[in-house]
Structure formats: C-alpha cells, structure tokens
Design a protein around this motif. Structure first.
Motif, PDB file in Angstrom:
ATOM      1  N   PRO A  97       0.832  -1.216   0.000  1.00  0.00           N
ATOM      2  CA  PRO A  97       0.000   0.000   0.000  1.00  0.00           C
ATOM      3  C   PRO A  97       0.860   1.257   0.000  1.00  0.00           C
ATOM      4  CG  PRO A  97       0.075  -0.967   2.187  1.00  0.00           C
ATOM      5  CD  PRO A  97       0.770  -1.937   1.279  1.00  0.00           C
ATOM      6  N   LYS A  98       0.304   2.333  -0.499  1.00  0.00           N
ATOM      7  CA  LYS A  98       0.974   3.621  -0.445  1.00  0.00           C
ATOM      8  C   LYS A  98       0.639   4.279   0.880  1.00  0.00           C
ATOM      9  CE  LYS A  98       3.347   7.138  -1.970  1.00  0.00           C
ATOM     10  NZ  LYS A  98       4.821   7.037  -2.110  1.00  0.00           N
ATOM     11  N   VAL A  99       1.653   4.581   1.662  1.00  0.00           N
ATOM     12  CA  VAL A  99       1.448   5.133   2.999  1.00  0.00           C
ATOM     13  C   VAL A  99       1.400   6.657   2.918  1.00  0.00           C
ATOM     14  CG1 VAL A  99       2.315   5.225   5.354  1.00  0.00           C
ATOM     15  CG2 VAL A  99       2.659   3.166   3.972  1.00  0.00           C
ATOM     16  N   LYS A 100       0.394   7.236   3.529  1.00  0.00           N
ATOM     17  CA  LYS A 100       0.241   8.687   3.540  1.00  0.00           C
ATOM     18  C   LYS A 100       1.200   9.313   4.545  1.00  0.00           C
ATOM     19  CE  LYS A 100      -3.160  12.362   4.246  1.00  0.00           C
ATOM     20  NZ  LYS A 100      -4.566  12.676   4.616  1.00  0.00           N
ATOM     21  N   GLN A 101       1.853  10.378   4.130  1.00  0.00           N
ATOM     22  CA  GLN A 101       2.784  11.063   5.033  1.00  0.00           C
ATOM     23  C   GLN A 101       2.024  11.720   6.174  1.00  0.00           C
ATOM     24  OE1 GLN A 101       5.433  13.806   3.096  1.00  0.00           O
ATOM     25  NE2 GLN A 101       6.183  14.678   5.016  1.00  0.00           N
ATOM     26  N   PRO A 102       2.385  11.410   7.430  1.00  0.00           N
ATOM     27  CA  PRO A 102       1.665  11.988   8.570  1.00  0.00           C
ATOM     28  C   PRO A 102       2.116  13.411   8.867  1.00  0.00           C
ATOM     29  CG  PRO A 102       3.406  10.542   9.346  1.00  0.00           C
ATOM     30  CD  PRO A 102       3.411  10.451   7.843  1.00  0.00           C
ATOM     31  N   ASP A 103       1.293  14.125   9.605  1.00  0.00           N
ATOM     32  CA  ASP A 103       1.622  15.484  10.042  1.00  0.00           C
ATOM     33  C   ASP A 103       2.415  15.386  11.340  1.00  0.00           C
ATOM     34  OD1 ASP A 103       1.832  18.099  10.717  1.00  0.00           O
ATOM     35  OD2 ASP A 103      -0.327  18.504  10.818  1.00  0.00           O
ATOM     36  N   ILE A 104       3.707  15.630  11.248  1.00  0.00           N
ATOM     37  CA  ILE A 104       4.576  15.467  12.418  1.00  0.00           C
ATOM     38  C   ILE A 104       4.398  16.586  13.434  1.00  0.00           C
ATOM     39  CG2 ILE A 104       6.564  16.733  11.533  1.00  0.00           C
ATOM     40  CD1 ILE A 104       8.336  14.552  12.714  1.00  0.00           C
ATOM     41  N   THR A 105       3.766  17.683  13.041  1.00  0.00           N
ATOM     42  CA  THR A 105       3.646  18.825  13.962  1.00  0.00           C
ATOM     43  C   THR A 105       2.586  18.596  15.028  1.00  0.00           C
ATOM     44  OG1 THR A 105       2.025  19.925  12.524  1.00  0.00           O
ATOM     45  CG2 THR A 105       4.372  20.418  12.161  1.00  0.00           C
ATOM     46  N   HIS A 194      15.827  11.733  17.287  1.00  0.00           N
ATOM     47  CA  HIS A 194      16.479  12.909  17.875  1.00  0.00           C
ATOM     48  C   HIS A 194      16.564  14.038  16.848  1.00  0.00           C
ATOM     49  CE1 HIS A 194      19.139  15.170  20.494  1.00  0.00           C
ATOM     50  NE2 HIS A 194      20.061  15.212  19.556  1.00  0.00           N
ATOM     51  N   GLN A 195      16.925  13.706  15.604  1.00  0.00           N
ATOM     52  CA  GLN A 195      17.028  14.721  14.558  1.00  0.00           C
ATOM     53  C   GLN A 195      15.689  15.400  14.295  1.00  0.00           C
ATOM     54  OE1 GLN A 195      18.546  12.402  11.293  1.00  0.00           O
ATOM     55  NE2 GLN A 195      20.696  12.850  11.769  1.00  0.00           N
ATOM     56  N   LEU A 196      14.615  14.614  14.259  1.00  0.00           N
ATOM     57  CA  LEU A 196      13.295  15.177  13.976  1.00  0.00           C
ATOM     58  C   LEU A 196      12.859  16.149  15.064  1.00  0.00           C
ATOM     59  CD1 LEU A 196      11.458  12.017  12.621  1.00  0.00           C
ATOM     60  CD2 LEU A 196      12.081  14.065  11.317  1.00  0.00           C
ATOM     61  N   LYS A 197      13.147  15.825  16.315  1.00  0.00           N
ATOM     62  CA  LYS A 197      12.758  16.728  17.402  1.00  0.00           C
ATOM     63  C   LYS A 197      13.563  18.026  17.352  1.00  0.00           C
ATOM     64  CE  LYS A 197      10.918  13.234  20.518  1.00  0.00           C
ATOM     65  NZ  LYS A 197      10.945  12.608  21.852  1.00  0.00           N
ATOM     66  N   HIS A 200      12.188  20.334  14.708  1.00  0.00           N
ATOM     67  CA  HIS A 200      10.909  20.963  15.077  1.00  0.00           C
ATOM     68  C   HIS A 200      11.015  21.674  16.418  1.00  0.00           C
ATOM     69  CE1 HIS A 200       9.707  18.132  11.915  1.00  0.00           C
ATOM     70  NE2 HIS A 200       8.678  18.934  11.713  1.00  0.00           N
ATOM     71  N   GLY A 201      12.130  22.362  16.587  1.00  0.00           N
ATOM     72  CA  GLY A 201      12.299  23.254  17.728  1.00  0.00           C
ATOM     73  C   GLY A 201      12.431  22.565  19.064  1.00  0.00           C
ATOM     74  N   HIS A 202      13.035  21.375  19.060  1.00  0.00           N
ATOM     75  CA  HIS A 202      13.264  20.619  20.304  1.00  0.00           C
ATOM     76  C   HIS A 202      11.959  20.336  21.043  1.00  0.00           C
ATOM     77  CE1 HIS A 202      17.672  20.992  20.178  1.00  0.00           C
ATOM     78  NE2 HIS A 202      17.447  22.171  19.631  1.00  0.00           N
ATOM     79  N   ARG A 203      10.876  20.181  20.305  1.00  0.00           N
ATOM     80  CA  ARG A 203       9.583  19.891  20.944  1.00  0.00           C
ATOM     81  C   ARG A 203       9.544  18.442  21.415  1.00  0.00           C
ATOM     82  NH1 ARG A 203       4.739  21.396  17.103  1.00  0.00           N
ATOM     83  NH2 ARG A 203       3.674  20.176  18.740  1.00  0.00           N
ATOM     84  N   VAL A 208       6.946  11.462  16.971  1.00  0.00           N
ATOM     85  CA  VAL A 208       7.729  11.238  15.750  1.00  0.00           C
ATOM     86  C   VAL A 208       7.553   9.826  15.197  1.00  0.00           C
ATOM     87  CG1 VAL A 208       9.460  12.925  16.460  1.00  0.00           C
ATOM     88  CG2 VAL A 208       9.812  10.507  17.010  1.00  0.00           C
ATOM     89  N   MET A 209       6.942   8.910  15.953  1.00  0.00           N
ATOM     90  CA  MET A 209       6.893   7.519  15.526  1.00  0.00           C
ATOM     91  C   MET A 209       6.099   7.308  14.237  1.00  0.00           C
ATOM     92  SD  MET A 209       8.998   6.251  17.461  1.00  0.00           S
ATOM     93  CE  MET A 209       8.834   4.633  16.717  1.00  0.00           C
TER      94      MET A 209
END
Length: 522
Positions: A97-105, A194-197, A200-203, A208-209
């Motif tokens: 299946p094609k997985v939809k990109q989630p909203d990480i914010t 760690h990179q993703l946080k 996004h401003g160390h939130r 992120v999972m």
C-alpha cells in the motif's frame, strides 16, 4: 447489562484468529569456498564483486550456488528453503500500500484527546469492546494480502544469516528492501528520532513515531533484521510503537528476522517486560516462526588458522624487546597486506551523529589501526563502531591487555566493536597479551602490568557448568562459558560475551580473511 455482555461474547466467539506455527528443521550450514590468496607475503587480493541476479527464487539461487561449487547440497537446507520459497512466491505478486505522510507537527495529546474525552464507557464495557476491536483488527490483517514474514531462530552458528542473505538476494526487484543488523537499526531509529525533534524546535510533545514508520515504508517493503535481540528498556518501548505501526495493514511491511532467541524469550527478565509482550505476540502473528535445531555449529568445523592474531609465545614477556620486535613486524606485515600499499593517513575524522571520530592511522577504505586504549578506553558507542566497520575493510587493534571485571566498560565496548565487525564482515588483526580464551582473568591475577599475570588460578573460580544454559542450550565451549561467568551473571550479558569469544574464533580463520566485503572510498 447482561444483553451487552451477551452481544460481546457472541462477537468474540465468532472471530477466527489464524494461529502462527513453528517449524523445526535440522540442517548444516556450509561456508562458501574461496580461491583468494591471503598470505601476507603474497600480493594483495583483487576483489571481484560479482552480483547475483535477483530474478532467481531462493531454491533456484541455492541450486545455482551448489552447481557453481559455492555451497554443498544439503537436504536440511532445502527443507528450510521451502518456507523461503513460499514467501518469495507471495512477494512476486505483492503490491504494498501507499502510505500517507503523517503530520509530524501534531502533539501526542492532540491525537488522543478526541478519542479519550468525548465519550467514555464504563470500564468493564470498554474492555469488552476493546477486545472485540483488537481481535477484529487482527482478523482484517490476516484477510489482507500482506505476506507473512519469517522469524528464524536457533543457536549461535547454525547458519541463520546465510539463509536470510540468500533470501535477500532473491527479493523481487519491484519491492524495496533493507537488510540491517538489529543493533544498527535501533541506533538509526534513535538518531533519526532525535534529529526530527531538533528540526521541530526541540519539541518533546510531538509524536515522531508515525513519521518514522512512514519513512521506513518509503525505503523498505521487506525489512530483514539480523541478530534480533532486545536488551534495553528504551529500545523495547520504541520498538513496540514502531512495529505496531509498520506491521499494520495500511503500511504493509514484511518482516524477516533472525535471532538466537525464540520470540517468547525476547527481552527476557527486562524492565517493564509486560509492556513488550504485545509486541512479541504481534511478531508471532505476522511471521512464520521457524526453529533451526542444527546439530552442527559450522564455526567449530576445523579450518586453517591465519596468523592475523599475535600473542607472545609461552615464557616470553609481552613487554620484552623480543616481543616488541615481533609485534611491530606483525603489525607492519598485516597493515601492508590490508592496505594494498595505499598511502597512510593520520588522524582522519569520521562523522558520527554530528561529531567527529578520529582514526589515528588508516588507509581508507582498506584499513584502520587503533590501540586497544584508543578503541575501547574512550567513551565510544555502537554508532562509532558501526561507522568504522562500514568504512573500512580491515581493522588492526594493538596492545590488548589482560582484562578483568574492573574493566567492565572496556570489555563491553570491545564486545560491541566485535559485533559490528562481525556483522559487516570486516577483517581484524591484533596483538594481545594472550589468546582470547585466556585474556579474561580475575583482578588478583594481574601482575606488575596489565600485560602480565602474577599467577593463574582459573581452577579456583566457583563455576558450575552442569546446568549452564550457555553450554547445555546454546552449545558454547565450556571454557568460553566459564569466562563468561567470570565477566557477568546476567543472562544477556553472559550470552553476548560468550558469543563474542566464539566469533573471534571464526574471525581468526583463513576463510574469514578471504571472504571479506569490499568497501568503496568516499
């Protein structure tokens, strides 16, 4: 109230859950033959990177390698390959299946508030309907066209990795695939989270999972884990969330894992293990569990022993002038052989997680050289050793001293280093105070320096091997098990220690020196 219970019980009774099955096979694994000359006095080998075609099925590729003399025909192996063949046939027609990109914010709270606060059922009713939803979800999973993966487990040296690699080479080309050592995979996941946080401003409130699961779906439909093991609570909790996402119907990932542990023995005695048990059940539900009950540890089959490991002869002091000259000649000989006479560079910097790892002496990508203190005396971690193993074909480690429980951190780092070297099939040459099976001693046995013993009292170790699982269940040599007992009493630590000593025996063979993985110069 009774009507609700009756409806719930009827719904549960009508759900049919497909049970996983366990296959048991016995087989012998055979190393591939090599014709490369590897004596240090001979010219350096010229590596040929012959690529296997991917249009073969596992059985066809096995037949091809038997015909070419790279493998010996073995009926036990063919029995196991039957399951691999079945998975291959399912993958040929599999369209993920094609997985939809989630909203990480979105924060964790925003994704759960609606479900949790709008309407709450009484606890006992909520539990009943949660059960119905959970089992119905599993039923839908099994009704989908996602192929069941494979969980291949057995004792050290039974050939699990060879079978997985054979299968990996035959995965249909329309599917993306990744093959990773499990330890390396977890390091990458922690690093990426760690990179993703940071991005996004160390939130700390963002989840992120789902994004990590989406990224994985973009790079791999078939994920192959080698040496699946869970020893850390942080890894266990992170892995539980990730697998719950990527093994769902809307992600469609197919898992192939090898392990020394049965699924039910994963993370045994770990902190908060009860929270990890659903993950174990999930793995069993989406894979066919196959147990390799091999009577032969192929690493114990006698092979020519190379001279890549140097130890002083009995009666010769490691710090004597005679030994010093022999050590220097040994290192110079093997450095020249590994480097293929390429230029020596000093203090080269490698990037690891945004920081620099300094390599004191190297000829990239052929060989790097460290003292034991530089390699294991510094606060290096798995990521550092994985970077070295993937960057260099060979690594030389000099001046390995006698080791005791007082050097627990250095011993653990050395084990982590050996795991990285082994999985990436890097070659290793060393100089050490003693053969590896004799190098771990009690603190009171250390003499005037860490390269000398005051006396030998191995017989005084209070060790009972009659019921030692390392010997009785995993087939380790009794002397290795005894050394492992000296180093650690926790099962996972002792197992890792014994496995490292066992692997060192294999890495000392001529076959290991011959059959290395060429690196590319960056």
């Amino acid at each position: 109230m009774s009507a609700i219970k009756t409806i719930a019980n009827s719904a549960l009774a009508g759900i049919s859950i497909r049970s996983p099955y366990i296959k048991r096979f016995t087989y012998q694994s055979v190393r591939t033959n090599s014709t490369l000359k590897t004596s240090p006095s001979s010219p350096a080998p010229v590596s040929s990177s012959s690529q296997e075609k991917t249009q073969y099925s596992p059985l066809e590729l096995y037949d091809k390698r038997v015909q070419n003399g790279r493998l010996n025909n073995d009926e036990f192996q063919r029995g196991i390959l039957t399951s691999l063949e079945y998975l291959y046939e399912e993958l040929v027609n599999y369209k993920p299946p094609k997985v939809k990109q989630p909203d990480i914010t979105k924060s964790r709270s925003s994704t759960t508030t609606t479900n949790e606060s709008i309407f709450k059922l009484p606890n006992f009713i909520s539990k009943i309907f949660n059960k119905i939803e959970e089992k119905s979800g599993l039923e839908k999973e099994f009704e989908s066209k996602i192929p069941h993966g494979i969980y291949l487990y057995g004792d050290v040296g039974c050939g699990k990795t060879m079978l997985m690699d054979l299968f990996y080479d035959t995965i249909p080309p329309h599917l993306t695939k990744r093959r990773l050592h499990f330890h390396q995979f977890m390091q990458n996941i922690h690093k990426r989270a760690h990179q993703l946080k940071i991005q996004h401003g160390h939130r700390e409130d963002i989840d992120v999972m789902p994004y990590l699961a989406w990224e994985l779906s973009e790079t791999a439909t078939v994920l192959c884990f080698d040496e699946f093991q869970v020893t850390d609570v942080a890894d266990a909790m992170l892995l539980r969330r990730l697998l719950n996402l990527v093994l769902r119907k809307d992600h469609g990932l197919v898992l192939f894992a090898t392990s020394n542990r049965a699924p039910d023995d994963l993370y045994i005695n770990g902190i908060q293990r009860e929270s990890f048990i659903p993950c174990i059940q999930l793995i069993k539900n989406v894979t066919h569990v196959i147990y390799l009950n091999s009577p032969t540890d192929y690493r114990k089959i006698p092979r020519p022993i190379s001279s890549a490991f140097y130890f002083p002869k009995p009666g010769i002091s490691y710090l004597s002038k005679t030994c010093k000259k022999e050590r220097e000649d040994h290192i110079n000989l093997w450095y020249k052989f590994f480097s293929q006479d390429h230029e020596i560079e000093k203090n080269i910097s490698l990037k690891v997680w945004g920081r620099n790892l300094i390599v004191p002496k190297c000829s990239p990508p052929y060989v790097a050289q460290f003292t034991f203190e530089e390699l294991c005396g510094e606060p290096l971690a798995a990521g550092d050793y994985l970077t070295l193993a993937t960057s260099f074909e060979s690594i030389i480690v000099t001046d390995i001293p006698y080791l005791t429980i007082d050097q627990r951190d250095q011993v653990r780092r050395f084990i982590t280093f050996l795991d990285a070297i082994y999985d990436n099939h890097s070659r290793i040459a060393v100089t050490a105070a003693a053969p590896f099976q004799d190098i771990f001693v009690e603190p009171e046995n250390i003499g005037s320096s860490v390269f000398a013993l005051a006396n030998k009292t191995d017989e005084e170790i209070d060790y009972k091997m009659d019921n030692d699982s390392l010997v009785t269940q995993h087939g380790f040599d009794k002397k290795i098990a005894k050394k492992a007992f000296m180093f650690a009493h926790l099962d996972e630590e002792r197992f890792a220690f014994a496995r490292a000593l066992s692997r060192l025996t294999q890495m000392s063979t001529q076959n290991w020196i011959d059959d290395f993985k060429p690196r590319t110069k960056s």
